[in-house]
Design a protein around this motif. Structure first.
Motif, PDB file in Angstrom:
ATOM      1  N   GLU A 296       0.839  -1.197   0.000  1.00 57.83           N
ATOM      2  CA  GLU A 296       0.000   0.000   0.000  1.00 57.83           C
ATOM      3  C   GLU A 296       0.883   1.259   0.000  1.00 57.83           C
ATOM      4  O   GLU A 296       0.609   2.224  -0.725  1.00 57.83           O
ATOM      5  N   LEU A 297       1.942   1.228   0.782  1.00 58.12           N
ATOM      6  CA  LEU A 297       2.846   2.379   0.868  1.00 58.12           C
ATOM      7  C   LEU A 297       3.513   2.674  -0.479  1.00 58.12           C
ATOM      8  O   LEU A 297       3.735   3.845  -0.814  1.00 58.12           O
ATOM      9  N   ILE A 298       3.805   1.644  -1.253  1.00 56.25           N
ATOM     10  CA  ILE A 298       4.372   1.860  -2.593  1.00 56.25           C
ATOM     11  C   ILE A 298       3.420   2.734  -3.410  1.00 56.25           C
ATOM     12  O   ILE A 298       3.840   3.676  -4.080  1.00 56.25           O
ATOM     13  N   ASP A 299       2.129   2.430  -3.340  1.00 51.79           N
ATOM     14  CA  ASP A 299       1.144   3.226  -4.083  1.00 51.79           C
ATOM     15  C   ASP A 299       1.099   4.667  -3.566  1.00 51.79           C
ATOM     16  O   ASP A 299       1.024   5.611  -4.356  1.00 51.79           O
ATOM     17  N   HIS A 300       1.175   4.843  -2.270  1.00 47.52           N
ATOM     18  CA  HIS A 300       1.172   6.199  -1.703  1.00 47.52           C
ATOM     19  C   HIS A 300       2.406   6.997  -2.145  1.00 47.52           C
ATOM     20  O   HIS A 300       2.314   8.194  -2.424  1.00 47.52           O
ATOM     21  N   VAL A 301       3.549   6.323  -2.206  1.00 52.00           N
ATOM     22  CA  VAL A 301       4.778   6.997  -2.659  1.00 52.00           C
ATOM     23  C   VAL A 301       4.628   7.417  -4.121  1.00 52.00           C
ATOM     24  O   VAL A 301       5.038   8.520  -4.504  1.00 52.00           O
ATOM     25  N   LEU A 302       4.024   6.570  -4.919  1.00 47.47           N
ATOM     26  CA  LEU A 302       3.759   6.915  -6.316  1.00 47.47           C
ATOM     27  C   LEU A 302       2.857   8.148  -6.405  1.00 47.47           C
ATOM     28  O   LEU A 302       3.119   9.070  -7.181  1.00 47.47           O
ATOM     29  N   ILE A 303       1.803   8.172  -5.602  1.00 49.96           N
ATOM     30  CA  ILE A 303       0.904   9.329  -5.578  1.00 49.96           C
ATOM     31  C   ILE A 303       1.661  10.589  -5.170  1.00 49.96           C
ATOM     32  O   ILE A 303       1.481  11.661  -5.777  1.00 49.96           O
ATOM     33  N   ALA A 304       2.516  10.468  -4.176  1.00 51.13           N
ATOM     34  CA  ALA A 304       3.301  11.632  -3.721  1.00 51.13           C
ATOM     35  C   ALA A 304       4.171  12.180  -4.844  1.00 51.13           C
ATOM     36  O   ALA A 304       4.314  13.401  -4.992  1.00 51.13           O
ATOM     37  N   GLN A 305       4.728  11.293  -5.657  1.00 50.45           N
ATOM     38  CA  GLN A 305       5.532  11.759  -6.784  1.00 50.45           C
ATOM     39  C   GLN A 305       4.647  12.393  -7.852  1.00 50.45           C
ATOM     40  O   GLN A 305       4.985  13.439  -8.409  1.00 50.45           O
TER      41      GLN A 305
ATOM     42  N   HIS B 262      11.547   9.150  -4.640  1.00 52.66           N
ATOM     43  CA  HIS B 262      10.598   8.085  -4.982  1.00 52.66           C
ATOM     44  C   HIS B 262      11.335   6.770  -5.219  1.00 52.66           C
ATOM     45  O   HIS B 262      11.008   5.737  -4.634  1.00 52.66           O
ATOM     46  N   ASP B 263      12.339   6.821  -6.091  1.00 52.72           N
ATOM     47  CA  ASP B 263      13.064   5.602  -6.462  1.00 52.72           C
ATOM     48  C   ASP B 263      13.743   4.956  -5.261  1.00 52.72           C
ATOM     49  O   ASP B 263      13.708   3.735  -5.095  1.00 52.72           O
ATOM     50  N   SER B 264      14.353   5.771  -4.416  1.00 48.94           N
ATOM     51  CA  SER B 264      15.037   5.265  -3.235  1.00 48.94           C
ATOM     52  C   SER B 264      14.061   4.596  -2.268  1.00 48.94           C
ATOM     53  O   SER B 264      14.327   3.504  -1.748  1.00 48.94           O
ATOM     54  N   LEU B 265      12.934   5.237  -2.040  1.00 49.04           N
ATOM     55  CA  LEU B 265      11.924   4.664  -1.150  1.00 49.04           C
ATOM     56  C   LEU B 265      11.363   3.356  -1.700  1.00 49.04           C
ATOM     57  O   LEU B 265      11.236   2.368  -0.976  1.00 49.04           O
ATOM     58  N   ILE B 266      11.033   3.359  -2.984  1.00 46.19           N
ATOM     59  CA  ILE B 266      10.481   2.149  -3.600  1.00 46.19           C
ATOM     60  C   ILE B 266      11.483   0.996  -3.503  1.00 46.19           C
ATOM     61  O   ILE B 266      11.124  -0.129  -3.166  1.00 46.19           O
ATOM     62  N   THR B 267      12.741   1.288  -3.772  1.00 48.95           N
ATOM     63  CA  THR B 267      13.789   0.262  -3.670  1.00 48.95           C
ATOM     64  C   THR B 267      13.855  -0.303  -2.258  1.00 48.95           C
ATOM     65  O   THR B 267      13.905  -1.521  -2.065  1.00 48.95           O
ATOM     66  N   ASP B 268      13.834   0.569  -1.258  1.00 49.63           N
ATOM     67  CA  ASP B 268      13.921   0.114   0.131  1.00 49.63           C
ATOM     68  C   ASP B 268      12.666  -0.654   0.555  1.00 49.63           C
ATOM     69  O   ASP B 268      12.759  -1.649   1.281  1.00 49.63           O
TER      70      ASP B 268
END
Length: 139
Positions: free
Chosen positions: A87-96, A106-112
């Motif tokens: 779910e957090l991956i989707d939220h990070v995408l929305i934030a970008q 975005h990329d760093s968070l998604i990777t982690d």
């Protein structure tokens, strides 16, 4: 539940804070908290709240599952944690998409987050193996 099941889990780790997956979730939670503090005020009870809740839930589920001492319950809570991170991956995408974070963040968070999900999957496999080994000792 046999005594061996409890002993195996407790002997390997002092408590949930020793688990690498919980530590990874804690690190993500801290990054999300810091990052969302800079989001626009109108997102406080929308995207910020959802991101913070999902990031907190991931670690909370690891802790709660660890405290259950039953392999199958622990596995289920790990699955909930994995769901919160997804779910957090989707939220990070929305934030970008809303231009609240830049592409490198975005990329760093998604990777982690994906790395943590892989670690959770490995821990689930470990728990399943331990559960099966314990079951084999009883039979």
């Amino acid at each position: 539940m046999g005594n061996r099941e409890v002993v195996v889990v407790v002997e390997r780790f002092g408590d949930f804070r020793d688990l690498r997956i919980w530590q990874q979730c804690r690190d993500i939670r801290g990054r999300i908290w810091e990052m969302t503090r800079a989001f626009p005020r109108e997102e406080t009870y929308r995207l910020v709240d959802q991101m913070v809740r999902a990031s907190r839930s991931a670690g909370n589920c690891i802790a709660e599952g660890y405290g259950r001492f039953h392999y199958q319950e622990n596995i289920q809570f790990c699955r909930h944690s994995r769901g919160s991170l997804t779910e957090l991956i989707d939220h990070v995408l929305i934030a970008q998409e809303c231009h609240y974070i830049d592409p490198p963040t975005h990329d760093s968070l998604i990777t982690d987050i994906k790395s943590t999900i892989k670690s959770i999957n490995s821990y689930i496999k470990y728990l399943q193996n331990e559960k099966n080994n314990t079951s084999n000792l009883k039979g």
